[in-house]
Design a protein around this motif. Structure first.
Motif, PDB file in Angstrom:
ATOM      1  N   LEU A  24      35.519  31.714 -48.661  1.00  0.00           N
ATOM      2  CA  LEU A  24      35.948  33.076 -48.384  1.00  0.00           C
ATOM      3  C   LEU A  24      34.726  33.906 -48.028  1.00  0.00           C
ATOM      4  N   ASN A  25      34.653  34.337 -46.769  1.00  0.00           N
ATOM      5  CA  ASN A  25      33.488  35.096 -46.293  1.00  0.00           C
ATOM      6  C   ASN A  25      32.191  34.358 -46.581  1.00  0.00           C
ATOM      7  N   GLY A  26      32.198  33.055 -46.364  1.00  0.00           N
ATOM      8  CA  GLY A  26      30.998  32.254 -46.566  1.00  0.00           C
ATOM      9  C   GLY A  26      30.748  31.848 -48.002  1.00  0.00           C
ATOM     10  N   LEU A  27      31.596  32.276 -48.940  1.00  0.00           N
ATOM     11  CA  LEU A  27      31.396  31.976 -50.359  1.00  0.00           C
ATOM     12  C   LEU A  27      32.442  30.965 -50.822  1.00  0.00           C
ATOM     13  N   ARG A  28      31.979  29.815 -51.305  1.00  0.00           N
ATOM     14  CA  ARG A  28      32.899  28.796 -51.838  1.00  0.00           C
ATOM     15  C   ARG A  28      33.387  29.235 -53.208  1.00  0.00           C
ATOM     16  N   THR A  29      34.719  29.292 -53.361  1.00  0.00           N
ATOM     17  CA  THR A  29      35.336  29.783 -54.594  1.00  0.00           C
ATOM     18  C   THR A  29      36.508  28.887 -54.943  1.00  0.00           C
ATOM     19  N   GLY A  30      36.663  28.598 -56.230  1.00  0.00           N
ATOM     20  CA  GLY A  30      37.770  27.774 -56.698  1.00  0.00           C
ATOM     21  C   GLY A  30      38.827  28.609 -57.404  1.00  0.00           C
ATOM     22  N   PHE A  31      40.095  28.284 -57.175  1.00  0.00           N
ATOM     23  CA  PHE A  31      41.214  28.970 -57.809  1.00  0.00           C
ATOM     24  C   PHE A  31      42.034  27.949 -58.587  1.00  0.00           C
ATOM     25  N   ILE A  32      42.261  28.229 -59.869  1.00  0.00           N
ATOM     26  CA  ILE A  32      43.039  27.321 -60.719  1.00  0.00           C
ATOM     27  C   ILE A  32      44.526  27.543 -60.459  1.00  0.00           C
ATOM     28  N   VAL A  33      45.259  26.454 -60.190  1.00  0.00           N
ATOM     29  CA  VAL A  33      46.712  26.511 -60.025  1.00  0.00           C
ATOM     30  C   VAL A  33      47.361  25.572 -61.026  1.00  0.00           C
ATOM     31  N   ASP A  34      48.648  25.797 -61.304  1.00  0.00           N
ATOM     32  CA  ASP A  34      49.343  24.971 -62.303  1.00  0.00           C
ATOM     33  C   ASP A  34      49.443  23.521 -61.866  1.00  0.00           C
ATOM     34  N   SER A  35      49.713  23.293 -60.583  1.00  0.00           N
ATOM     35  CA  SER A  35      49.791  21.929 -60.052  1.00  0.00           C
ATOM     36  C   SER A  35      49.833  22.016 -58.536  1.00  0.00           C
TER      37      SER A  35
END
Length: 514
Positions: free
Chosen positions: A422-433
């Motif tokens: 996102l805008n050059g920034l690697r980001t992780g998002f936790i999801v249920d599955s």
């Protein structure tokens, strides 16, 4: 008792099942599918701040046109009556008793039982204006929210060129991967597969996938591995063919979406490369410091194998079994197979609670398991759960539930981290599955109702699947973080940079943090 003029009432229906949409006013129960239309269902009791009530056989939804169709849940519908205009008293008559800004008048009449009856005439447009500003804006201006075409999120071009984007899966406890660009979708093995007589053992048969014949090939049998009974855990990796066809590769399980530096992919050793039985493998990835090996399948070579060609020939020449396609014929399949892939949206489906969401597959950098622990970094934004070390890179992690205003849940083995840039920034998002990867025809995608500013920008479209019985909310990954949150995440990246393994003493610092 309330009343509403009949003119804007389109129909009265039983209260339908809904898919709950995040980032919307509390009065919204969710979205339903009314004969192909996405219909917001609004709880009138919640709008009036009265006690909640479980819907029963008497409950109904009034479908009212206020620039767009909206469903309002009421306890029951009593009757349809005709009233002279002179029988409607002005609302000022009761202003001293009740809040009357959502009323247009009062009907004072004798009911069927001979008793006097007061009916409050509701101004639904005013109600909506008070609680759903975006619907009111649309009603007055006629403006439409532009439909996002579902393109990939912004990616770092240098990062993209240096990495392999792979979909990994397991076959007989061994891990394999295919270039994500060659994967059409990943679906569960259906309960019934139509067998075709006089076919090789690796050809499991045919299924119908969105009005297309899909031949299934068992990778276990193709790789001369021990056979296994198909279960709900097996997955079909649908691979595109030159000319628009498809073939389904049956795997034991789909594992992850990987983004792997090309430097970690080695060519097949010379001795193995000369083995004709291994021609379909292009390279081997070394992950987790060499403890994890993933064999990369070259789809062009795989599809050129005689075994695969036999499976394709079966789907082209064998008659269509009647139990496979009861309502279609070969012409329908031929026409469907000619449809351009540009008419489809390829999305990764994930779940949060009972609701399903989708993001464009090309926006997803990786999908990885949630580690046992997340490292908390002091002075980080509240929405950041922590950071993890993802193959030498410090990755900030956000709970997708928190981002969408949903209650948190306990950590479990089904949860995954979906990684975006996102805008050059690697980001992780936790999801249920993570449920599956699908190709969705664009005619099955509709604009989402406009219920709040934040929802409009994040969830602009809804997909209607499985005969329009299933709603999937499509997320624009570029809107997952607001500008101020992007700034906070960049600050976090600066704070955690000293923990990066690129520093000489990083292993010692990371060990202490753990």
């Amino acid at each position: 008792m309330f009343a509403v003029p009949m003119a804007p009432v389109q129909e009265i229906i039983r209260v339908p099942e809904v898919a709950r949409m995040p980032l919307t006013p509390a009065a919204l129960d969710g979205l339903s599918n009314l004969r192909g239309r996405v219909l917001p269902i609004i709880n009138l009791r919640r709008l009036f701040n009265t006690a909640e009530r479980v819907n029963d056989d008497s409950s109904r939804a009034l479908v009212i046109n206020l620039g767009q169709s909206l469903g309002f849940v009421v306890d029951r519908v009593s009757s349809v009556i005709s009233i002279d205009a002179g029988d409607i008293e002005p609302v000022r008559a009761i202003q001293s008793v009740v809040q009357a800004d959502y009323l247009t008048g009062v009907i004072n009449r004798t009911g069927p039982d001979g008793q006097r009856q007061l009916l409050l005439v509701l101004d639904f447009a005013r109600l909506v204006q008070q609680h759903f500003t975006q619907i009111a804006t649309r009603q007055t201006s006629g403006a439409r929210h532009p439909v996002d075409q579902g393109g990939p999120a912004d990616t770092d071009s240098e990062h993209a060129s240096d990495d392999l984007r792979l979909v990994s899966f397991t076959v007989c406890d061994q891990e394999y991967a295919i270039d994500i660009a060659d994967v059409q979708e990943i679906v569960q093995v259906p309960g019934t597969i139509t067998a075709v007589p006089n076919t090789p053992a690796h050809v499991l048969g045919l299924i119908s996938l969105r009005q297309r014949l899909l031949p299934l090939v068992s990778l276990r049998t193709l790789f001369d591995l021990a056979p296994a009974e198909l279960t709900e855990h097996h997955r079909i990796v649908v691979v595109a063919l030159p000319g628009g066809g498809q073939i389904g590769l049956v795997t034991d399980s789909a594992k992850e979406v990987l983004s792997v530096p090309r430097s970690q992919a080695d060519a097949m050793p010379g001795l193995l490369a000369r083995d004709e039985r291994l021609q379909e493998f292009s390279s081997i990835c070394r992950l987790d410091n060499g403890r994890r090996l993933v064999s990369i399948i070259a789809t062009d070579k795989l599809l050129g194998m005689p075994a695969i060609s036999e499976a394709l020939q079966i789907s082209r020449t064998d008659p269509v079994p009647h139990d496979l396609t009861p309502d279609t014929d070969m012409n329908a399949f031929a026409n469907a197979s000619k449809q351009s892939d540009d008419d489809d949206a390829q999305v990764v489906i994930f779940r949060l609670g009972a609701e399903e969401f989708g993001v464009p597959i090309m926006s997803v950098q990786e999908i990885v398991r949630l580690p046992d622990t997340l490292t908390r970094v002091p002075k980080t934004p509240r929405f950041v759960e922590g950071v993890i070390n993802l193959r030498g890179t410090v990755l900030p992690v956000i709970d997708q539930r928190t981002r969408l205003g949903m209650p948190a849940i306990e950590r479990n083995d089904r949860q995954r981290i979906m990684v975006y840039t996102l805008n050059g920034l690697r980001t992780g998002f936790i999801v249920d599955s993570v449920a599956e990867v699908l190709r969705i025809p664009r005619q099955h995608i509709a604009p989402a109702p406009q219920l709040s500013d934040e929802q409009m920008s994040l969830i602009g479209r809804v997909a209607k699947l499985d005969g329009e019985r299933r709603l999937v909310m499509l997320i624009d990954p570029n809107q997952l973080l607001a500008a101020r949150e992007i700034h906070a995440m960049n600050t976090l990246a600066d704070v955690t940079a000293e923990h990066s393994p690129s520093h000489q003493d990083a292993p010692h610092r990371l060990a202490r943090a753990a």
